[in-house]
Write an enzyme that holds these catalytic residues in place. Structure first.
Site, mmCIF file in Angstrom:
data_model
loop_
_atom_site.group_PDB
_atom_site.id
_atom_site.type_symbol
_atom_site.label_atom_id
_atom_site.label_comp_id
_atom_site.label_asym_id
_atom_site.label_seq_id
_atom_site.Cartn_x
_atom_site.Cartn_y
_atom_site.Cartn_z
ATOM 1 C CB CYS A 185 -13.073 7.379 15.346
ATOM 2 S SG CYS A 185 -12.094 7.852 13.909
HETATM 3 N N1 CO8 Z 1 2.835 12.897 1.295
HETATM 4 C C1 CO8 Z 1 4.099 13.407 1.716
HETATM 5 N N2 CO8 Z 1 4.359 14.404 2.580
HETATM 6 C C2 CO8 Z 1 3.229 14.771 3.133
HETATM 7 C C3 CO8 Z 1 2.047 14.240 2.791
HETATM 8 C C4 CO8 Z 1 1.487 12.752 2.409
HETATM 9 N N3 CO8 Z 1 0.807 12.725 1.631
HETATM 10 N N4 CO8 Z 1 1.849 14.662 4.229
HETATM 11 C C5 CO8 Z 1 1.966 15.452 4.983
HETATM 12 N N5 CO8 Z 1 3.363 15.688 4.074
HETATM 13 C C6 CO8 Z 1 4.408 16.326 5.293
HETATM 14 C C7 CO8 Z 1 4.403 17.486 5.213
HETATM 15 O O1 CO8 Z 1 4.016 18.542 4.642
HETATM 16 C C8 CO8 Z 1 4.773 17.705 6.363
HETATM 17 O O2 CO8 Z 1 5.883 18.335 5.741
HETATM 18 P P1 CO8 Z 1 7.002 19.819 7.068
HETATM 19 O O3 CO8 Z 1 7.721 18.994 7.782
HETATM 20 O O4 CO8 Z 1 7.570 19.607 5.379
HETATM 21 O O5 CO8 Z 1 6.198 20.246 7.091
HETATM 22 C C9 CO8 Z 1 5.260 16.215 6.823
HETATM 23 O O6 CO8 Z 1 5.109 14.958 6.157
HETATM 24 C C10 CO8 Z 1 4.808 16.317 8.400
HETATM 25 O O7 CO8 Z 1 3.505 16.269 8.295
HETATM 26 P P2 CO8 Z 1 2.857 16.126 9.448
HETATM 27 O O8 CO8 Z 1 3.462 16.525 11.043
HETATM 28 O O9 CO8 Z 1 1.038 16.219 9.601
HETATM 29 O O10 CO8 Z 1 2.454 14.292 9.772
HETATM 30 P P3 CO8 Z 1 2.880 12.834 10.543
HETATM 31 O O11 CO8 Z 1 3.940 12.645 11.088
HETATM 32 O O12 CO8 Z 1 1.831 13.797 11.864
HETATM 33 O O13 CO8 Z 1 1.376 12.074 9.732
HETATM 34 C C11 CO8 Z 1 -1.115 12.259 9.639
HETATM 35 C C12 CO8 Z 1 0.516 12.568 9.685
HETATM 36 C C13 CO8 Z 1 -1.204 10.516 9.551
HETATM 37 C C14 CO8 Z 1 -2.444 12.299 9.419
HETATM 38 C C15 CO8 Z 1 -0.554 12.013 12.192
HETATM 39 O O14 CO8 Z 1 -0.589 13.230 11.789
HETATM 40 C C16 CO8 Z 1 -1.485 10.661 12.324
HETATM 41 O O15 CO8 Z 1 -2.317 9.737 11.943
HETATM 42 N N6 CO8 Z 1 -2.773 11.736 13.742
HETATM 43 C C17 CO8 Z 1 -3.584 11.161 14.063
HETATM 44 C C18 CO8 Z 1 -4.562 11.491 13.083
HETATM 45 C C19 CO8 Z 1 -6.646 10.575 13.478
HETATM 46 O O16 CO8 Z 1 -5.699 9.481 14.248
HETATM 47 N N7 CO8 Z 1 -7.085 11.529 13.047
HETATM 48 C C20 CO8 Z 1 -8.311 10.382 13.181
HETATM 49 C C21 CO8 Z 1 -9.566 10.755 12.296
HETATM 50 S S1 CO8 Z 1 -10.229 9.537 11.948
HETATM 51 C C22 CO8 Z 1 -11.553 10.086 12.661
HETATM 52 O O17 CO8 Z 1 -12.413 10.575 14.359
HETATM 53 C C23 CO8 Z 1 -12.479 9.476 11.880
HETATM 54 C C24 CO8 Z 1 -13.800 10.350 11.357
HETATM 55 C C25 CO8 Z 1 -14.707 10.386 10.930
HETATM 56 C C26 CO8 Z 1 -14.616 9.158 9.428
HETATM 57 C C27 CO8 Z 1 -14.408 9.922 8.206
HETATM 58 C C28 CO8 Z 1 -14.604 8.823 7.448
HETATM 59 C C29 CO8 Z 1 -14.307 9.521 6.069
#
Ligand code: CO8
Length: 373
Positions: free
Chosen positions: A156
């Site tokens: 990123c």
């Molecule tokens: N639909 C419905 N429910 C879901 C889903 C879904 N798709 N996914 C998770 N849930 C549920 C979970 O199971 C959980 O349920 P429970 O509370 O019952 O356990 C609940 O929703 C909450 O889950 P999370 O705590 O995981 O949800 P968040 O509020 O944390 O949101 C995110 C998840 C959106 C992923 C968030 O954590 C986020 O954005 N984090 C930051 C991530 C980030 O910045 N990453 C950087 C990655 S990019 C990068 O570095 C580049 C990599 C190289 C590129 C790759 C190219 C392919």
């Protein structure tokens, strides 16, 4: 002493869009079929059922409403769950070089630069389509640029880290004009069968021209006041895809070879790191967050951006101060902050100061403090 300036930028995106609803519909159909096919094992407890995804969750948790995709065919097909990109022969322009060239031409136009003006090409992104020859050298050839080119991978932070190399080249005089391109063709690395990650990424290409103030002919240019980078090793965002799989006999396309992350941990760990990084960078230039007219932040998650700017400003940043583009583009790996910059800078006035900042896998954080000329 030479002053390095940003004199042009551009965004190019493929025409195809996948909405959250389309993506979730396909994922859920895939998951439901899996659960029916494995009903007995699921009842015995030997297989975990696939959970369902939801478009409401995706928008609320990330801010993403849609994403662009290079080839839509195949990505939503539950018998495939990945784009079907036609293979190109070695004597054809590669997919990623085409992505790069599309954005590069627009950025050169924006900076009033021709191929003969450019001394170096950096292609910097989360993945390159092949190991060698460098995509940058193919792009250089396609555009008719002399000098040299090379590829860089910093996930990123690939765009900001490459701009920093361009800044150093211009400041030191090893190049006068540098073309930095971020062809983020992310869709082939997305695991569309993984509920936690299937919605995150979109395809896009961005490009920026960095050059000496002496050659700058742009209507909108920015002095680069300073650069700052930090990395800290973490396994929370990882892809094990690589050439060694050929020798380990591991499935080269198994789930661990695609993008995966511990999203919540990333959120918790990266937000304070990014906020502290920006504060320190501004402080080094005798600036405070209140001095910033614009924050061109990495675009992974709207809630991260709100948190980071609020932590520094003591209040919510306005949409004008910290523009969001991920609702339209999704997370585009390194290109996000550059899309935000490219689409939201021409209204700045002389001497307005802004920060371009990326944060992501590695972990890696990169920033540039810039001032409108
Ligand atoms: N639909 C419905 N429910 C879901 C889903 C879904 N798709 N996914 C998770 N849930 C549920 C979970 O199971 C959980 O349920 P429970 O509370 O019952 O356990 C609940 O929703 C909450 O889950 P999370 O705590 O995981 O949800 P968040 O509020 O944390 O949101 C995110 C998840 C959106 C992923 C968030 O954590 C986020 O954005 N984090 C930051 C991530 C980030 O910045 N990453 C950087 C990655 S990019 C990068 O570095 C580049 C990599 C190289 C590129 C790759 C190219 C392919």
């Amino acid at each position: 002493m030479t002053q390095a300036v940003i004199s042009g930028s551009a965004v190019w995106n493929p025409p195809h869009v996948i909405t959250n609803e389309e993506l979730v519909g396909s994922y859920n159909a895939y998951a439901e079929r899996f659960n029916v096919e494995n009903q007995q094992e699921i009842e015995r407890g030997s297989i975990t059922p696939m959970p369902l995804s939801s478009a409401e969750f995706v928008q609320k948790a990330s801010g993403i409403k849609q994403r662009y995709i290079y080839v839509k065919e195949g990505a939503l097909d539950i018998n495939r769950m990945r784009p079907k990109i036609p293979e190109r022969a070695s004597n054809e322009l590669s997919h990623q070089a085409e992505f790069a060239v599309n954005a590069a031409r627009l950025a050169m136009q924006d900076a009033n630069k021709e191929a003969k003006d450019i001394d170096a090409v950096i292609v910097s992104c989360a993945y390159t389509e092949r190991a060698y020859p460098a995509i940058a050298i193919e792009v250089q050839d396609q555009l008719g640029i002399e000098g040299f080119g090379f590829d860089m991978l910093v996930a990123c932070s690939a765009a900001t880290f490459a701009l920093q190399r361009a800044y150093e080249m211009v400041q030191s005089g090893t190049a006068n004009v540098v073309l930095v391109i971020n062809p983020e063709l992310t869709s082939p690395q997305v695991n569309y069968t993984d509920r936690d990650g299937h919605f995150i990424f979109g395809d896009v290409s961005t490009a920026v021209i960095v050059e000496s103030d002496k050659s700058c002919k742009s209507d909108h240019s920015y002095d680069i006041l300073g650069i700052k980078a930090v990395t800290k090793y973490s396994n929370n965002i990882r892809s094990n895809f690589g050439y060694v799989s050929h020798a380990t006999d591991a499935d080269p396309f198994g789930p661990d070879k695609l993008f995966r992350q511990a999203g919540r941990s990333v959120f918790k760990e990266v937000c304070p790191m990014a906020a502290e990084h920006i504060a320190e960078h501004l402080n080094a230039h005798d600036l405070t967050p209140q001095d910033l007219t614009r924050w061109w932040l990495h675009q992974a998650n709207i809630n991260m951006n709100v948190l980071i700017s609020k932590r520094l400003l003591g209040r919510d940043a306005t949409a004008e101060e910290a523009p969001i583009v991920l609702d339209e583009y999704a997370n585009t790996a390194s290109a996000g902050s550059i899309i935000a910059f490219s689409k939201h800078h021409k209204d700045l006035k002389k001497n307005d100061v802004g920060v371009i900042c990326s944060f992501g896998a590695g972990y890696s954080i990169g920033s540039l403090v810039i001032r409108k000329r």
